[in-house]
Motif scaffolding. Structure first.
Motif, short mmCIF file in Angstrom:
data_model
loop_
_atom_site.label_atom_id
_atom_site.label_comp_id
_atom_site.label_asym_id
_atom_site.label_seq_id
_atom_site.Cartn_x
_atom_site.Cartn_y
_atom_site.Cartn_z
N PHE A 179 0.82 -1.21 0.00
CA PHE A 179 0.00 0.00 0.00
C PHE A 179 0.86 1.27 0.00
CE2 PHE A 179 -2.43 -3.40 1.94
CZ PHE A 179 -3.65 -3.32 1.27
N GLY A 180 2.14 1.10 -0.36
CA GLY A 180 3.02 2.26 -0.45
C GLY A 180 3.52 2.77 0.87
N LEU A 181 3.53 1.93 1.91
CA LEU A 181 3.99 2.32 3.23
C LEU A 181 5.25 1.53 3.59
CD1 LEU A 181 0.49 2.24 4.90
CD2 LEU A 181 1.82 4.29 4.51
N GLU A 182 6.33 2.23 3.86
CA GLU A 182 7.60 1.59 4.17
C GLU A 182 7.91 1.72 5.66
OE1 GLU A 182 10.65 3.25 1.80
OE2 GLU A 182 9.69 2.77 -0.13
N LYS A 206 2.31 8.00 0.09
CA LYS A 206 1.07 8.36 -0.60
C LYS A 206 0.16 9.24 0.25
CE LYS A 206 0.98 4.24 -3.53
NZ LYS A 206 0.17 3.08 -3.97
N GLU A 207 0.63 9.60 1.45
CA GLU A 207 -0.15 10.44 2.36
C GLU A 207 -1.54 9.86 2.60
OE1 GLU A 207 -0.18 14.48 1.09
OE2 GLU A 207 1.95 14.77 1.49
N MET A 217 -3.32 -2.09 8.76
CA MET A 217 -2.53 -2.80 9.76
C MET A 217 -3.38 -3.86 10.47
SD MET A 217 0.64 -2.71 11.06
CE MET A 217 1.26 -1.03 10.88
N GLU A 218 -4.61 -3.54 10.77
CA GLU A 218 -5.49 -4.46 11.48
C GLU A 218 -5.93 -5.63 10.61
OE1 GLU A 218 -7.64 -1.44 14.68
OE2 GLU A 218 -8.59 -1.83 12.74
N GLN A 219 -5.81 -5.50 9.28
CA GLN A 219 -6.19 -6.58 8.38
C GLN A 219 -5.14 -7.69 8.32
OE1 GLN A 219 -7.08 -4.93 4.54
NE2 GLN A 219 -8.92 -3.85 5.25
#
Length: 230
Positions: A179-182, A206-207, A217-219
């Protein structure tokens, strides 16, 4: 009315009852502020704020006592040293996460304010101490959502996560990368028998909104709880 004014005047003087009230009120006010910081999983929690606020109140009451007993000096001198000295404690709670994200500023400001509240209570300015405590709690606990709503999302964000043994940090990193989160930084907390804790700093290129990040995160299978911390 006259009895009330006499009672208030008595509590503003130095005596056994007023000193007891000042110490207990400082502990309560510091605890109220620290309660919110503890819920946000910050290193300076309830006990830290209690000690800071109570210590400042004792210092101010001591200055008042010295002035009354020895009839010399400035009763505010010791309190002035607290205001400047508390900066060292606050600075210890400020850290740099990632490349540009600074954490702990709110905690540091809260510690400084808790000391100021303690000084007000210590000198007998009870109304200011109580009102300031309520204001600080509202700012920390309630204005956070308002700030998130009107300000742009930060490039770096922090998430507190609890997860069991079926998932690893690598699994979380792979899932969030989709999802573009590092993941920039991971601070592991105490490990319980059934789950582990971690504070994860993510680079939000991606803000994405904070709610979206938490939902993603919860998924992840094995993640039991996730909450934004900054």
């Amino acid at each position: 009315m006259e009895m009330l004014e006499m009672g208030i005047g008595y509590l503003k003087e130095l005596n056994g009852l007023s000193i007891t009230l000042r110490v207990l009120l400082a502990v309560v006010c510091g605890g109220v502020i620290g309660l919110e910081r503890g819920r946000a999983h910050q290193p300076a929690g309830m006990r830290t704020y209690m000690l800071v606020c109570m210590g400042a109140a004792v210092v101010m009451a001591t200055g008042h006592y010295m002035y009354d007993v020895f009839q010399t000096g400035d009763p505010a001198r010791l309190g002035a040293q607290v205001i400047s000295g508390i900066g060292f404690l606050g600075a210890g709670s400020i850290i740099t996460s990632g490349q540009t994200k600074v954490r702990g500023l709110t905690t540091a400001a809260g510690l400084w304010t808790a000391a100021c509240i303690g000084l007000a209570i210590g000198i007998g300015f009870y109304s200011a101490g109580i009102l300031a405590t309520l204001a600080v709690y509202l700012i920390m606990a309630r204005f956070k959502k308002l700030e998130y709503k009107f300000l742009l999302e930060d490039v770096y964000c922090g998430v507190y996560v609890e997860f069991d043994g079926t998932v690893t940090i690598s699994d979380i990193a792979q899932h969030m990368a989709g999802f573009g989160l590092e993941i920039e930084e991971v601070q592991m907390g105490k490990q319980g028998k059934e789950f582990r804790k971690a504070m994860i700093t993510l680079k939000n290129k991606k803000e994405e909104s904070r709610d979206t990040v938490i939902r993603q995160m919860e998924q992840i299978h094995g993640v039991r709880y996730a909450k934004y911390i900054f």
